[in-house]
Design a protein around this motif. Structure first.
Motif, PDB file in Angstrom:
ATOM      1  N   ILE A 377      -3.612  49.421  53.494  1.00  0.00           N
ATOM      2  CA  ILE A 377      -4.616  48.352  52.795  1.00  0.00           C
ATOM      3  C   ILE A 377      -5.629  49.282  51.848  1.00  0.00           C
ATOM      4  N   VAL A 378      -5.929  50.607  52.280  1.00  0.00           N
ATOM      5  CA  VAL A 378      -6.849  51.311  51.420  1.00  0.00           C
ATOM      6  C   VAL A 378      -6.150  51.815  50.267  1.00  0.00           C
ATOM      7  N   SER A 379      -4.782  51.949  50.532  1.00  0.00           N
ATOM      8  CA  SER A 379      -3.889  52.649  49.544  1.00  0.00           C
ATOM      9  C   SER A 379      -3.561  51.433  48.504  1.00  0.00           C
ATOM     10  N   GLY A 380      -3.693  49.938  48.856  1.00  0.00           N
ATOM     11  CA  GLY A 380      -3.518  49.073  47.960  1.00  0.00           C
ATOM     12  C   GLY A 380      -1.888  48.745  47.937  1.00  0.00           C
ATOM     13  N   LEU A 381      -1.386  49.049  49.207  1.00  0.00           N
ATOM     14  CA  LEU A 381       0.085  48.790  49.273  1.00  0.00           C
ATOM     15  C   LEU A 381       0.410  47.433  50.171  1.00  0.00           C
ATOM     16  N   LEU A 382      -0.837  46.935  50.965  1.00  0.00           N
ATOM     17  CA  LEU A 382      -1.046  45.882  51.623  1.00  0.00           C
ATOM     18  C   LEU A 382      -2.062  45.090  51.557  1.00  0.00           C
ATOM     19  N   PRO A 383      -2.219  43.766  51.234  1.00  0.00           N
ATOM     20  CA  PRO A 383      -3.502  43.211  51.014  1.00  0.00           C
ATOM     21  C   PRO A 383      -4.127  42.809  52.344  1.00  0.00           C
ATOM     22  N   ALA A 384      -5.188  42.969  52.506  1.00  0.00           N
ATOM     23  CA  ALA A 384      -5.892  42.390  53.723  1.00  0.00           C
ATOM     24  C   ALA A 384      -6.233  40.950  53.663  1.00  0.00           C
ATOM     25  N   ASP A 385      -6.371  40.404  54.973  1.00  0.00           N
ATOM     26  CA  ASP A 385      -6.729  39.054  55.053  1.00  0.00           C
ATOM     27  C   ASP A 385      -7.994  38.533  54.668  1.00  0.00           C
ATOM     28  N   SER A 386      -8.754  39.550  55.074  1.00  0.00           N
ATOM     29  CA  SER A 386     -10.127  39.189  54.693  1.00  0.00           C
ATOM     30  C   SER A 386     -11.123  40.548  54.806  1.00  0.00           C
ATOM     31  N   GLY A 387     -12.239  40.786  54.245  1.00  0.00           N
ATOM     32  CA  GLY A 387     -13.074  42.255  54.003  1.00  0.00           C
ATOM     33  C   GLY A 387     -12.943  42.700  52.709  1.00  0.00           C
ATOM     34  N   THR A 388     -13.748  43.558  52.520  1.00  0.00           N
ATOM     35  CA  THR A 388     -13.749  44.345  51.112  1.00  0.00           C
ATOM     36  C   THR A 388     -13.581  45.717  51.121  1.00  0.00           C
ATOM     37  N   LEU A 389     -13.322  46.120  50.282  1.00  0.00           N
ATOM     38  CA  LEU A 389     -13.217  47.653  49.730  1.00  0.00           C
ATOM     39  C   LEU A 389     -14.059  47.795  48.605  1.00  0.00           C
ATOM     40  N   THR A 390     -14.750  49.243  48.611  1.00  0.00           N
ATOM     41  CA  THR A 390     -15.416  49.446  47.595  1.00  0.00           C
ATOM     42  C   THR A 390     -15.325  50.997  47.329  1.00  0.00           C
ATOM     43  N   LEU A 391     -15.161  51.479  46.133  1.00  0.00           N
ATOM     44  CA  LEU A 391     -14.930  52.791  45.588  1.00  0.00           C
ATOM     45  C   LEU A 391     -16.135  53.165  44.928  1.00  0.00           C
ATOM     46  N   ASP A 392     -16.956  54.172  45.100  1.00  0.00           N
ATOM     47  CA  ASP A 392     -17.988  54.536  44.369  1.00  0.00           C
ATOM     48  C   ASP A 392     -18.899  53.277  44.056  1.00  0.00           C
ATOM     49  N   GLY A 393     -19.144  52.581  44.867  1.00  0.00           N
ATOM     50  CA  GLY A 393     -20.008  51.262  44.952  1.00  0.00           C
ATOM     51  C   GLY A 393     -19.579  50.019  44.179  1.00  0.00           C
ATOM     52  N   LYS A 394     -18.432  50.236  43.421  1.00  0.00           N
ATOM     53  CA  LYS A 394     -17.743  49.089  42.851  1.00  0.00           C
ATOM     54  C   LYS A 394     -16.582  48.658  43.669  1.00  0.00           C
ATOM     55  N   PRO A 395     -16.279  47.420  43.485  1.00  0.00           N
ATOM     56  CA  PRO A 395     -15.146  46.561  44.339  1.00  0.00           C
ATOM     57  C   PRO A 395     -13.926  47.273  44.091  1.00  0.00           C
ATOM     58  N   LEU A 396     -13.114  47.545  44.838  1.00  0.00           N
ATOM     59  CA  LEU A 396     -11.621  48.074  44.713  1.00  0.00           C
ATOM     60  C   LEU A 396     -10.733  46.803  44.998  1.00  0.00           C
ATOM     61  N   PRO A 397      -9.792  46.589  44.025  1.00  0.00           N
ATOM     62  CA  PRO A 397      -9.055  45.484  43.915  1.00  0.00           C
ATOM     63  C   PRO A 397      -7.978  45.740  45.394  1.00  0.00           C
ATOM     64  N   ALA A 398      -7.548  44.789  46.107  1.00  0.00           N
ATOM     65  CA  ALA A 398      -6.570  44.863  46.984  1.00  0.00           C
ATOM     66  C   ALA A 398      -5.448  45.336  46.694  1.00  0.00           C
ATOM     67  N   ARG A 399      -4.759  44.995  45.511  1.00  0.00           N
ATOM     68  CA  ARG A 399      -3.292  45.606  45.319  1.00  0.00           C
ATOM     69  C   ARG A 399      -3.697  46.740  44.133  1.00  0.00           C
ATOM     70  N   VAL A 400      -2.747  47.653  44.392  1.00  0.00           N
ATOM     71  CA  VAL A 400      -2.849  49.048  43.577  1.00  0.00           C
ATOM     72  C   VAL A 400      -2.625  48.705  42.203  1.00  0.00           C
ATOM     73  N   GLU A 401      -1.644  47.446  41.884  1.00  0.00           N
ATOM     74  CA  GLU A 401      -1.438  47.322  40.548  1.00  0.00           C
ATOM     75  C   GLU A 401      -2.715  46.909  39.940  1.00  0.00           C
TER      76      GLU A 401
END
Ligand code: SF4
Length: 636
Positions: A377-401
């Motif tokens: 999920i953190v790598s962006g290979l699998l989307p989470a059902d819920s919850g959020t990721l941020t990188l350096d305070g900015k939203p990190l999209p679920a999918r790596v693409e």
């Protein structure tokens, strides 16, 4: 009583044909295993351990052959077996379990079909074969055996798949069971259960075990005798406890020194290694360019300095800055469930954590705890059902693409099996060049320079640039995978069991490499491993996952010195409470996730109320009813 050994190897020589003629992989090898005896075989990558297993089963690759000596199974010369006798021998007398369960499982058949087939071969029919399959899955401690029977291999975790393979191997009650790094990919808890299972198997039958492993403590635990292989020759043999305590051969002593012991941390300095970057595969020997240790160190330092300089010049994620309080990565309330038939498996349940620059966050937990799901999920290979990721305070999209180039370059992944991550037909120059072009947008001379810097940083000789990935050893492939991940000068690496497939010496050199990169460039690691000594060595903080929930988070020093959650105590083997038979295999719906296995459960309170996260020390958080407002260890 039959005194014929289950296995006897005498003066065995095996050679592999390569570009420069034949090379001996085993030379004058002799040992035997009595019926019911467990024999361990240890040695670094390229020492010939797997070749021994392949030669016994007559599974040598097309460029390998036995050039001398003799192998007998139960007194019969393996070399003289006709095709049919060989098939019968493999079917009934010999079982082989490899590290990768995918080699043994058919992806198109259910586990039930494959396992009952094994019992059918042993003479059982219909419901008797199915009942035996069900019982065997319980014996190998597979959770939810009924569900597993109707599952396909890809629906089980790697640890569960391996337990199925071991169940299949045991089904035919072989006279010789060869386990070639069979528990290497399993987490500590499951591994301990499999070792206990093998010990009970030995008590119940006269099956002989050849246990090939780089895990010396396991060999001590399981085996009656152990042989140490160095470059195809047996250099020492004896009872494991005695041999490891008083190693006489310098090679055995050096091998033992590579092991991170549970008390050792990266603050104690680098781990000893046996000749960095010079290991070779059994079947793919090659000339690794030799370079003295001090030269290699100078090269890596120069490489890292150059990478730092490039980072200051405005490259992606320059790194190397002072540690700040703001985390690089925030994971907040991530949940993920899988549908398996009509069932739902909650792989992650509202997981939250953060990682700072220059920090290693270790993730531990048994097979099926959600470690790899979290990494994906953190790598962006699998989307989470819920919850959020941020990188350096900015939203990190679920999918790596959907992530920006800078985000992708800033956070890269290193997985357990580098041969799955690398195109084995490609040359190193192509593999690294593409990564540098894509992640760092460098062209021409700048690109070539970065490729050389990366090679230097991971201690691979520049002369290997024209080699194809398949010509490298596992350790060298993992170095290439790390170099590729570092192409865009990442600020964070997600490492999912990055050293599990490597022998102790190569593991030590890869761990040293991670620490060097971190010290020089403040790279942060999300570091997943089932090997607690490895986590103890490299992690600054540790998160303990159990069935998808974070049950404890603490600084590594605190967690290993003073684990609080009953599950952590079990995982670390520090509990003094008596083990209790679980009341159920299924976690409770309403209370504590660990209640059905907990040895110190408070009863109804634990079964009916979800425990809150309690801070019991500086950043030490535990999810358990035993810990209340007084914020002290209740067993003090
Ligand atoms: S909350 Fe209760 S069941 Fe859960 S770990 Fe703590 S004592 Fe055990």
């Amino acid at each position: 009583m039959n005194d014929t050994p289950a296995l006897r190897i005498e003066s065995l020589q095996v050679a592999y044909r390569g570009d420069e003629g034949e090379r001996l992989a085993l030379d004058d090898l002799s040992f035997s295993i009595a019926r019911g005896e467990a024999y361990g075989l240890v040695g670094e990558s390229g020492s010939g351990k797997s070749t021994v297993a392949m030669a016994i089963a007559r599974y040598l690759s097309s460029n390998g052959r036995i050039v001398g000596g003799r192998i007998e199974i139960a007194g019969r010369d393996v070399a003289k077996f006709e095709r049919r006798a060989l098939r019968e021998m493999r079917k009934r007398e010999l079982s082989l379990v490899y590290q990768d369960p995918a080699r043994a499982l058919n992806p198109t058949l259910t586990i039930g079909r494959q396992l009952t087939e094994s019992f059918e071969l042993a003479g059982l029919r219909g419901t008797r074969a199915l009942d035996a399959a069900r019982a065997m899955l319980r014996r190998v401690k597979l959770p939810s055996p009924e569900r597993a029977l109707s599952s396909f291999p890809h629906q089980l975790s790697g640890g569960m798949q391996q337990r199925v393979v071991i169940a299949m191997a045991l089904a035919k009650e072989p006279s010789l069971l060869i386990l070639d790094e069979a528990t290497t990919g399993l987490d500590a808890t499951v591994e301990a259960e499999i070792i206990a299972l093998l010990q009970s198997l030995r008590r119940e039958s006269d099956t002989a075990l050849l246990f090939i492993s780089h895990k010396l403590p396991l060999v001590t635990q399981l085996c009656d005798r152990v042989g140490v292989l160095e470059r195809g020759r047996l250099v020492e043999e004896g009872a494991p406890a005695q041999l490891f305590a008083h190693a006489e051969h310098p090679y055995t002593a050096a091998l033992l020194a590579c092991l991170p012991t549970l008390g050792r941390t990266k603050r104690d300095g680098p781990l000893p290694t046996l000749g960095d970057a010079q290991a070779y595969d059994d079947e793919q020997a090659h000339d690794a360019d030799e370079r003295g240790g001090s030269d290699a160190l100078r090269a890596v330092e120069a490489g890292l300095r150059a990478m730092e300089a490039a980072g200051r010049g405005g490259g992606i994620g320059g790194g190397g800055g002072p540690r700040t309080n703001a985390p690089i990565l925030n994971v907040t309330g991530i949940s993920k469930a899988y549908r398996i038939g009509t069932d739902t498996l909650q792989a992650l349940d509202r997981v939250s954590l953060d990682i700072h620059a220059g920090e290693t966050l270790g993730i531990v937990g048994e097979s099926g705890s959600g470690k790899t799901t979290l990494a994906k999920i953190v790598s962006g290979l699998l989307p989470a059902d819920s919850g959020t990721l941020t990188l350096d305070g900015k939203p990190l999209p679920a999918r790596v693409e959907r992530r920006s180039r800078a985000q992708i370059a800033a956070m890269q992944s290193v997985f357990q099996n580098p041969h799955n991550a690398l195109n084995r037909a490609h040359r190193l120059h192509t593999l690294l060049g593409r990564a540098v072009g894509k992640l760092a947008r460098l062209r021409g001379r700048a690109r070539e320079q970065r490729i050389h810097e990366l090679l230097d940083a991971v201690k691979l000789p520049r002369a290997r640039l024209s080699a194809r990935a398949r010509e490298l050893s596992g350790g060298q492939q993992q170095r290439v995978a790390i170099a590729r991940a570092c192409a865009g000068q990442p600020r964070m690496l997600i490492c999912d069991e990055p050293t599990s497939a490597l022998d102790v010496s190569v593991q030590a050199s890869i761990l040293n490499l991670f620490v060097e990169l971190q010290q020089t460039r403040q790279v942060a690691y999300l570091f997943i491993s089932h090997d607690l000594a490895v986590v103890r060595y490299i992690a600054d903080r540790v998160v303990v996952l159990y069935r998808g929930q974070v049950v404890e988070t603490a600084r590594a020093d605190d967690l290993f010195a003073r684990p609080c959650h009953p599950y952590t105590e079990t995982l670390l083997g520090t509990t003094s409470a008596p083990r209790r038979t679980p009341t159920s295999d299924t976690p409770t719906q309403h209370g504590c996730i660990y209640a059905s296995h907990c040895t110190v459960s408070l009863g109804l309170q634990c079964e009916q109320r979800v425990p809150a996260d309690i801070e019991v020390g500086d950043g030490h958080i535990v999810r358990c009813h035993l810990f209340g407002p007084r914020q002290a260890h209740p067993r003090d």
